[in-house]
Design a protein around this motif. Structure first.
Motif, PDB file in Angstrom:
ATOM      1  N   GLU A 125       0.927  -1.290  -0.481  1.00  0.00           N
ATOM      2  CA  GLU A 125       0.040   0.809   0.050  1.00  0.00           C
ATOM      3  C   GLU A 125       0.677   1.475   0.092  1.00  0.00           C
ATOM      4  OE1 GLU A 125      -2.378  -0.201   3.392  1.00  0.00           O
ATOM      5  OE2 GLU A 125      -3.312  -2.157   2.718  1.00  0.00           O
ATOM      6  N   ILE A 126       0.080   2.449  -0.351  1.00  0.00           N
ATOM      7  CA  ILE A 126       0.900   3.588  -0.502  1.00  0.00           C
ATOM      8  C   ILE A 126       1.161   4.114   0.878  1.00  0.00           C
ATOM      9  CG2 ILE A 126       0.351   6.167  -1.607  1.00  0.00           C
ATOM     10  CD1 ILE A 126      -0.498   4.851  -4.008  1.00  0.00           C
ATOM     11  N   ARG A 127       2.186   4.450   1.167  1.00  0.00           N
ATOM     12  CA  ARG A 127       2.343   5.444   2.782  1.00  0.00           C
ATOM     13  C   ARG A 127       1.675   5.893   2.846  1.00  0.00           C
ATOM     14  NH1 ARG A 127       6.818   6.479   6.923  1.00  0.00           N
ATOM     15  NH2 ARG A 127       5.752   8.590   7.672  1.00  0.00           N
ATOM     16  N   HIS A 128       0.543   6.200   4.213  1.00  0.00           N
ATOM     17  CA  HIS A 128      -0.766   7.431   3.940  1.00  0.00           C
ATOM     18  C   HIS A 128      -0.237   9.270   3.783  1.00  0.00           C
ATOM     19  CE1 HIS A 128       0.928   9.352   7.611  1.00  0.00           C
ATOM     20  NE2 HIS A 128       1.281   8.314   8.056  1.00  0.00           N
ATOM     21  N   GLU A 129       1.219   9.446   3.815  1.00  0.00           N
ATOM     22  CA  GLU A 129       0.896  10.948   3.671  1.00  0.00           C
ATOM     23  C   GLU A 129       1.165  11.461   1.752  1.00  0.00           C
ATOM     24  OE1 GLU A 129       3.031   9.557   5.412  1.00  0.00           O
ATOM     25  OE2 GLU A 129       4.236  10.371   6.944  1.00  0.00           O
ATOM     26  N   PHE A 130       0.997  10.258   1.204  1.00  0.00           N
ATOM     27  CA  PHE A 130       1.480   9.987  -0.316  1.00  0.00           C
ATOM     28  C   PHE A 130      -0.321   9.344  -1.143  1.00  0.00           C
ATOM     29  CE2 PHE A 130       5.613   9.791   1.576  1.00  0.00           C
ATOM     30  CZ  PHE A 130       5.802  11.234   1.299  1.00  0.00           C
ATOM     31  N   GLN A 131      -1.537   9.197  -0.213  1.00  0.00           N
ATOM     32  CA  GLN A 131      -2.233   8.959  -1.042  1.00  0.00           C
ATOM     33  C   GLN A 131      -3.046   9.466  -2.073  1.00  0.00           C
ATOM     34  OE1 GLN A 131      -4.483   5.749  -0.884  1.00  0.00           O
ATOM     35  NE2 GLN A 131      -2.839   5.094   0.550  1.00  0.00           N
ATOM     36  N   PRO A 132      -2.828   8.912  -3.791  1.00  0.00           N
ATOM     37  CA  PRO A 132      -3.586   9.893  -4.370  1.00  0.00           C
ATOM     38  C   PRO A 132      -4.910  10.250  -4.042  1.00  0.00           C
ATOM     39  CG  PRO A 132      -2.826   7.588  -5.001  1.00  0.00           C
ATOM     40  CD  PRO A 132      -2.651   7.504  -3.259  1.00  0.00           C
ATOM     41  N   GLN A 133      -5.286  11.913  -4.038  1.00  0.00           N
ATOM     42  CA  GLN A 133      -6.680  12.042  -3.921  1.00  0.00           C
ATOM     43  C   GLN A 133      -7.169  12.234  -5.531  1.00  0.00           C
ATOM     44  OE1 GLN A 133      -5.582  16.023  -1.876  1.00  0.00           O
ATOM     45  NE2 GLN A 133      -4.393  15.204  -0.349  1.00  0.00           N
ATOM     46  N   PRO A 134      -8.177  12.454  -5.241  1.00  0.00           N
ATOM     47  CA  PRO A 134      -9.095  12.724  -6.668  1.00  0.00           C
ATOM     48  C   PRO A 134      -9.104  13.899  -7.375  1.00  0.00           C
ATOM     49  CG  PRO A 134     -10.486  13.184  -4.561  1.00  0.00           C
ATOM     50  CD  PRO A 134      -9.108  12.926  -4.235  1.00  0.00           C
ATOM     51  N   GLY A 135      -8.305  13.323  -8.431  1.00  0.00           N
ATOM     52  CA  GLY A 135      -8.002  14.216  -9.770  1.00  0.00           C
ATOM     53  C   GLY A 135      -7.038  14.115  -9.495  1.00  0.00           C
ATOM     54  N   GLU A 136      -6.190  13.451  -9.244  1.00  0.00           N
ATOM     55  CA  GLU A 136      -5.103  12.958  -9.143  1.00  0.00           C
ATOM     56  C   GLU A 136      -4.724  11.323 -10.081  1.00  0.00           C
ATOM     57  OE1 GLU A 136      -2.979  15.410  -5.840  1.00  0.00           O
ATOM     58  OE2 GLU A 136      -3.025  12.987  -5.346  1.00  0.00           O
ATOM     59  N   ILE A 137      -3.420  11.373 -10.697  1.00  0.00           N
ATOM     60  CA  ILE A 137      -3.480   9.693 -11.932  1.00  0.00           C
ATOM     61  C   ILE A 137      -2.507   8.765 -11.127  1.00  0.00           C
ATOM     62  CG2 ILE A 137      -3.739   9.233 -14.439  1.00  0.00           C
ATOM     63  CD1 ILE A 137      -5.108  11.494 -14.093  1.00  0.00           C
ATOM     64  N   VAL A 138      -3.250   7.727 -11.228  1.00  0.00           N
ATOM     65  CA  VAL A 138      -2.030   6.921 -10.644  1.00  0.00           C
ATOM     66  C   VAL A 138      -1.779   5.977 -12.308  1.00  0.00           C
ATOM     67  CG1 VAL A 138      -1.861   4.313  -9.515  1.00  0.00           C
ATOM     68  CG2 VAL A 138      -2.926   7.098  -8.709  1.00  0.00           C
ATOM     69  N   ALA A 139      -0.529   6.078 -12.625  1.00  0.00           N
ATOM     70  CA  ALA A 139      -0.712   5.186 -14.093  1.00  0.00           C
ATOM     71  C   ALA A 139      -0.055   3.553 -13.905  1.00  0.00           C
ATOM     72  CB  ALA A 139       1.156   5.521 -14.579  1.00  0.00           C
ATOM     73  N   GLN A 140      -0.730   2.422 -14.419  1.00  0.00           N
ATOM     74  CA  GLN A 140      -0.634   1.342 -14.895  1.00  0.00           C
ATOM     75  C   GLN A 140       0.998   0.643 -13.856  1.00  0.00           C
ATOM     76  OE1 GLN A 140      -1.594   0.475 -18.764  1.00  0.00           O
ATOM     77  NE2 GLN A 140      -3.599  -0.304 -18.074  1.00  0.00           N
ATOM     78  N   GLU A 141       1.174  -0.165 -13.166  1.00  0.00           N
ATOM     79  CA  GLU A 141       2.172  -0.061 -12.441  1.00  0.00           C
ATOM     80  C   GLU A 141       2.354  -1.209 -13.795  1.00  0.00           C
ATOM     81  OE1 GLU A 141       0.257  -3.269 -10.047  1.00  0.00           O
ATOM     82  OE2 GLU A 141      -0.677  -2.047  -8.576  1.00  0.00           O
TER      83      GLU A 141
END
Lengths: 209, 209, 209, 209
Positions: free
Chosen positions: D100-116
């Motif tokens: 899991e992503i460390r909590h401070e760096f959780q993507p917020q709505p509107g931010e883009i997570v690219a495919q792994e």
């Protein structure tokens, strides 16, 4: 046609395969393209779009098919049908007139000629995507040959890679009306946001000047 | 048909978009595909090709379209027409039955599901090419949906990237006969070395066992 | 070294940037490379690996940097530092001796020269991956210049794209021992399965004959 | 530092691999990274750059390594050393806290997570390049892990693909100072136009607000 708006700094003209072998009297493939090409005044329209793009200051890119050279395919284990055809016909033979760009479409200084492609897409295995990015381009106006092979392939790739595409329907040609229909009416409208005529695009581009 | 020979260790079956939304009664797009799909017994033939591939020990890969999630497209500056359609229809919505693979085509352990694609080609912006290389694959047998969009796009990309492709003409479907014709007769024969029937491919694959 | 086994039909030698500007007395960059290159007999070892590869019947590919031409970069909005350096030095200037391949490394008939690359990776925006696939290659033996730029970049890309890589540590060079260490000891071992000497690879290749 | 100017609509923050396994106490790799990471306050600096980017309205993208799942590598014929390590350690195991992503760096709505991604580059075999183009991005500010593998690989790819890159040297970490030096001093300056500190980038970004 209210949507045909282009911003000069992110829009480019992409000219596909304006080789003598395709669109000049005496070219290896001209006899097969002639009927459709003359009916829609393909060469004239390509010239008009190119001229108006240059006048408006749009950047111009060229996507060119690999020019045939001896030894190209002999060692390949896997050769697609369209590559077998290019091999047997020696289309766009390097060093011959057929492998030269028709005179009206000679790249001018500052225009970008991408590396030659091996199959149909101007993007596949070339630097076209890089060159577009290096110039900040996001929107493409596409003219050239052949509608259902290189043009459709390049338009499909452009959409897959994130570009917004306009295709000029009377500045291209195929061997038959059926192929034109398959490309321009059945397939390309899924990938190009606009499929318009030369008159329409020239009017739109001219307003940029 | 003498050329339909496949070497087991370099050949794979590629199944494209066997989602409920496409090929199951009640799916969002089924009503538009139903006519052509039932006429050529698309689902039955897809099952037969999959079953014979598994029996012969061919490796099986899946190329799947992006499943719709809220927020997918709202921030995009450039959206292709086919993506606008997917957006408005919420095709293959994540977490819904329509976004699940139809039960006959559930990937089995050891079969490879590539990352989801955003437009039509199973190769564009995914790990499909990597996965094929990691398994030493050079030849693809292609089945699935939709003939003139995802199937044709994936076949064109496969050829551009160097793969040898066989398309099974009665294990696919489009919205209309005209689209089937554009894909299977006009365009794909330029890129796929063989376009054959389920009967023909099953016979050929079975000989590998 | 028990792992250095290669199958002839899926293994190729990849020669990176054997330009006069890099490895010939009088070349534009030779003075900066000379110290390291002479200390490890880079040119001699490159020749030995090339010769033994040819003898063993391994296919040979060349990954070459873009040869400088006027107008290359003037219109680019974004230019990486390494490209700015190539621009100001006019490295591998087209039509000059420095932009020619050093005579020992002239490609022979049947050997494949990939399209020129614009940055450091021989794979980026070129047909190298396509050419390797068209010849059924999955394993690469890498020699050439410069260890921490083009060689490392090409090895990293090769691994990303699915190839198995062997790097010959005394058939390359950088400007400094520190750069050689960064490339050969710190980074490349994460991506290349083997980093070996010319003696080791020649022995292994010779056994293929 | 006069050159650190960014235009908001074409610049994005790229966060690489902020997984618990890398940068949280108890993570599988934390013990090896801890020394360097704590010395340069990597996590704090990453947070500061992320926060100031969000405040300034820069778009945020995430490039994430493939999370380990059983069966990932068993069928691969070619596995790079860094992939063998990920396989044996089961790094970022899917469904576990380490993946899991460390909590401070959780993507917020509107931010883009690219495919792994499967190896080290966030661009290779993913939709990162597509997503950046769809949002009109040409400049990247890069933070995250690990400096000499995923960060360097992603920066190299970004330059190859035409992006302008800034790397934040105290918002990353490696296992050793030697690796940090190889990445940040030897290699990355060839590809990233700027390698700066958190203080410098935060000041520059803040001026965009």
């Amino acid at each position: 046609m209210s949507k045909l708006t282009y911003e000069k700094d992110i829009t480019a003209l992409l000219v596909i395969d304006p080789y003598n072998d395709f669109i000049s009297e005496g070219g290896k493939v001209w006899d097969r393209l002639k009927g459709v090409a003359e009916a829609n005044q393909c060469v004239l329209h390509m010239s008009q779009v190119l001229e108006s793009s240059r006048k408006a200051g749009l950047r111009v890119f060229y996507a060119l098919h690999h020019r045939y050279r001896p030894g190209d395919y002999e060692t390949w284990k896997y050769v697609a049908p369209i590559q077998k055809a290019a091999w047997s016909r020696k289309t766009f033979e390097y060093g011959t007139w057929g492998g030269e760009i028709r005179h009206e479409f000679q790249p001018q200084p500052g225009e970008i000629v991408a590396q030659e492609h091996w199959c149909s897409s101007g993007f596949a295995n070339t630097d076209l995507d890089l060159q577009l990015k290096k110039h900040g381009i996001h929107k493409l106006i596409v003219i050239g040959l052949i509608a259902h092979t290189c043009v459709e392939a390049t338009v499909r790739y452009a959409a897959e890679l994130g570009y917004e595409v306009t295709v000029i329907r009377d500045a291209t040609a195929s061997y038959s009306d059926e192929q034109m229909h398959a490309a321009l009416d059945v397939n390309i409208p899924n990938y190009a946001g606009s499929v318009v005529t030369t008159v329409e695009i020239v009017e739109s581009i001219s307003s940029l000047t």
